[in-house]
Design a protein around this motif. Structure first.
Motif, mmCIF file in Angstrom:
data_model
loop_
_atom_site.group_PDB
_atom_site.id
_atom_site.type_symbol
_atom_site.label_atom_id
_atom_site.label_comp_id
_atom_site.label_asym_id
_atom_site.label_seq_id
_atom_site.Cartn_x
_atom_site.Cartn_y
_atom_site.Cartn_z
ATOM 1 N N ASN A 55 0.851 -1.183 0.000
ATOM 2 C CA ASN A 55 0.000 0.000 0.000
ATOM 3 C C ASN A 55 0.889 1.237 0.000
ATOM 4 O O ASN A 55 1.994 1.215 0.545
ATOM 5 C CB ASN A 55 -0.900 0.027 1.245
ATOM 6 N N THR A 56 0.397 2.318 -0.583
ATOM 7 C CA THR A 56 1.151 3.561 -0.537
ATOM 8 C C THR A 56 1.002 4.192 0.843
ATOM 9 O O THR A 56 0.087 3.861 1.609
ATOM 10 C CB THR A 56 0.663 4.569 -1.590
ATOM 11 N N ILE A 57 1.890 5.113 1.147
ATOM 12 C CA ILE A 57 1.806 5.847 2.406
ATOM 13 C C ILE A 57 0.469 6.576 2.490
ATOM 14 O O ILE A 57 -0.186 6.577 3.536
ATOM 15 C CB ILE A 57 2.995 6.821 2.529
ATOM 16 N N ALA A 58 0.052 7.181 1.384
ATOM 17 C CA ALA A 58 -1.224 7.914 1.369
ATOM 18 C C ALA A 58 -2.386 6.987 1.695
ATOM 19 O O ALA A 58 -3.269 7.341 2.488
ATOM 20 C CB ALA A 58 -1.440 8.586 0.018
ATOM 21 N N VAL A 59 -2.402 5.813 1.113
ATOM 22 C CA VAL A 59 -3.498 4.870 1.368
ATOM 23 C C VAL A 59 -3.491 4.423 2.830
ATOM 24 O O VAL A 59 -4.549 4.331 3.467
ATOM 25 C CB VAL A 59 -3.436 3.670 0.400
ATOM 26 N N LEU A 60 -2.318 4.173 3.386
ATOM 27 C CA LEU A 60 -2.249 3.765 4.798
ATOM 28 C C LEU A 60 -2.748 4.875 5.720
ATOM 29 O O LEU A 60 -3.477 4.611 6.680
ATOM 30 C CB LEU A 60 -0.823 3.359 5.166
ATOM 31 N N ALA A 61 -2.389 6.113 5.420
ATOM 32 C CA ALA A 61 -2.863 7.242 6.231
ATOM 33 C C ALA A 61 -4.377 7.395 6.091
ATOM 34 O O ALA A 61 -5.083 7.603 7.088
ATOM 35 C CB ALA A 61 -2.147 8.524 5.810
ATOM 36 N N GLN A 62 -4.887 7.274 4.871
ATOM 37 C CA GLN A 62 -6.330 7.373 4.655
ATOM 38 C C GLN A 62 -7.066 6.232 5.365
ATOM 39 O O GLN A 62 -8.162 6.428 5.885
ATOM 40 C CB GLN A 62 -6.641 7.361 3.159
ATOM 41 N N HIS A 63 -6.465 5.072 5.365
ATOM 42 C CA HIS A 63 -7.044 3.900 6.032
ATOM 43 C C HIS A 63 -7.238 4.167 7.528
ATOM 44 O O HIS A 63 -8.318 3.919 8.077
ATOM 45 C CB HIS A 63 -6.109 2.709 5.803
ATOM 46 N N ILE A 64 -6.226 4.701 8.179
ATOM 47 C CA ILE A 64 -6.336 5.002 9.609
ATOM 48 C C ILE A 64 -7.366 6.098 9.842
ATOM 49 O O ILE A 64 -8.204 6.003 10.741
ATOM 50 C CB ILE A 64 -4.954 5.377 10.196
ATOM 51 N N ARG A 65 -7.351 7.126 9.027
ATOM 52 C CA ARG A 65 -8.314 8.221 9.170
ATOM 53 C C ARG A 65 -9.739 7.708 8.941
ATOM 54 O O ARG A 65 -10.681 8.138 9.597
ATOM 55 C CB ARG A 65 -7.974 9.350 8.196
ATOM 56 N N TYR A 66 -9.921 6.756 8.051
ATOM 57 C CA TYR A 66 -11.232 6.153 7.787
ATOM 58 C C TYR A 66 -11.814 5.573 9.082
ATOM 59 O O TYR A 66 -12.976 5.807 9.409
ATOM 60 C CB TYR A 66 -11.078 5.066 6.718
ATOM 61 N N TYR A 67 -11.004 4.831 9.810
ATOM 62 C CA TYR A 67 -11.475 4.237 11.061
ATOM 63 C C TYR A 67 -11.699 5.291 12.146
ATOM 64 O O TYR A 67 -12.668 5.212 12.903
ATOM 65 C CB TYR A 67 -10.517 3.140 11.542
ATOM 66 N N ILE A 68 -10.804 6.268 12.228
ATOM 67 C CA ILE A 68 -10.988 7.338 13.214
ATOM 68 C C ILE A 68 -12.308 8.044 12.965
ATOM 69 O O ILE A 68 -13.107 8.257 13.886
ATOM 70 C CB ILE A 68 -9.804 8.341 13.152
ATOM 71 N N ASN A 69 -12.558 8.398 11.716
ATOM 72 C CA ASN A 69 -13.792 9.090 11.371
ATOM 73 C C ASN A 69 -15.015 8.217 11.647
ATOM 74 O O ASN A 69 -16.036 8.703 12.143
ATOM 75 C CB ASN A 69 -13.765 9.532 9.906
ATOM 76 N N GLY A 70 -14.921 6.943 11.358
ATOM 77 C CA GLY A 70 -16.042 6.034 11.608
ATOM 78 C C GLY A 70 -16.376 5.921 13.087
ATOM 79 O O GLY A 70 -17.552 5.907 13.468
ATOM 80 N N ILE A 71 -15.364 5.864 13.918
ATOM 81 C CA ILE A 71 -15.595 5.811 15.366
ATOM 82 C C ILE A 71 -16.120 7.151 15.861
ATOM 83 O O ILE A 71 -17.007 7.198 16.722
ATOM 84 C CB ILE A 71 -14.312 5.375 16.110
ATOM 85 N N ASN A 72 -15.619 8.243 15.293
ATOM 86 C CA ASN A 72 -16.151 9.562 15.669
ATOM 87 C C ASN A 72 -17.647 9.651 15.400
ATOM 88 O O ASN A 72 -18.383 10.271 16.174
ATOM 89 C CB ASN A 72 -15.422 10.681 14.910
ATOM 90 N N GLN A 73 -18.102 9.040 14.314
ATOM 91 C CA GLN A 73 -19.537 9.069 14.010
ATOM 92 C C GLN A 73 -20.334 8.374 15.114
ATOM 93 O O GLN A 73 -21.423 8.825 15.479
ATOM 94 C CB GLN A 73 -19.814 8.424 12.648
#
Length: 158
Positions: free
Chosen positions: A46-64
């Motif tokens: 995975n690219t660095i960008a995809v890995l960062a987006q992946h973590i942010r995806y979960y953070i945002n989902g839990i924030n919801q």
């Protein structure tokens, strides 16, 4: 220090400002990087960008969920992002990532010790504590990948 504050602190360490466990954090690794580096593909990694987006995806989902919404994130979509094609897009993503991370930490700090032991949306997902701690561990896992990929990209440029 109460458990919610300890968890929030540990989360901030891995994402925003710590060096205790890994001697770095996401913000230190990603700030100041150019979008060409973070979108560089190495083999089938995975690219660095995809890995960062992946973590942010979960953070945002839990924030919801913290906001009272449903748990709408799905593992099958957690690596499915449009490509980042400019420095501006990358910088905007990072701003969102840091902001969402601080929101996450603030929500965690507001939880009571009792709330940490409640089920996270459904019994099958375990407790809030387990999910928050899992988010921290998951973040360290991908932070390690980012560090290694950055080193590989740097070595390939030489």
């Amino acid at each position: 220090m109460k458990t919610p504050h300890q968890l929030a602190s540990r989360f901030r360490e891995v994402i925003l400002n710590g060096t205790w466990v890994a001697n770095t954090n996401f913000k230190a690794q990603l700030s100041g990087t150019d979008y060409k580096t973070v979108t560089t593909a190495l083999s089938d990694l995975n690219t660095i960008a995809v890995l960062a987006q992946h973590i942010r995806y979960y953070i945002n989902g839990i924030n919801q969920v913290f906001k009272g919404g449903p748990l709408a994130i799905k593992d099958k979509y957690s690596f499915d992002f449009p490509p980042i094609t400019s420095q501006e897009q990358w910088e905007n993503f990072l701003d969102t990532f840091w902001n969402d991370s601080e929101i996450f930490a603030n929500y965690v700090e507001q939880l009571s010790e009792e709330q940490l032991q409640h089920y996270f949306t459904d019994e099958k997902y375990g407790t809030y504590y387990r999910n928050i701690d899992g988010m921290i561990e998951h973040s360290y896992y991908h932070l390690g990948q980012i560090v290694l990929i950055k080193k590989l990209i740097s070595a390939n440029k030489k």
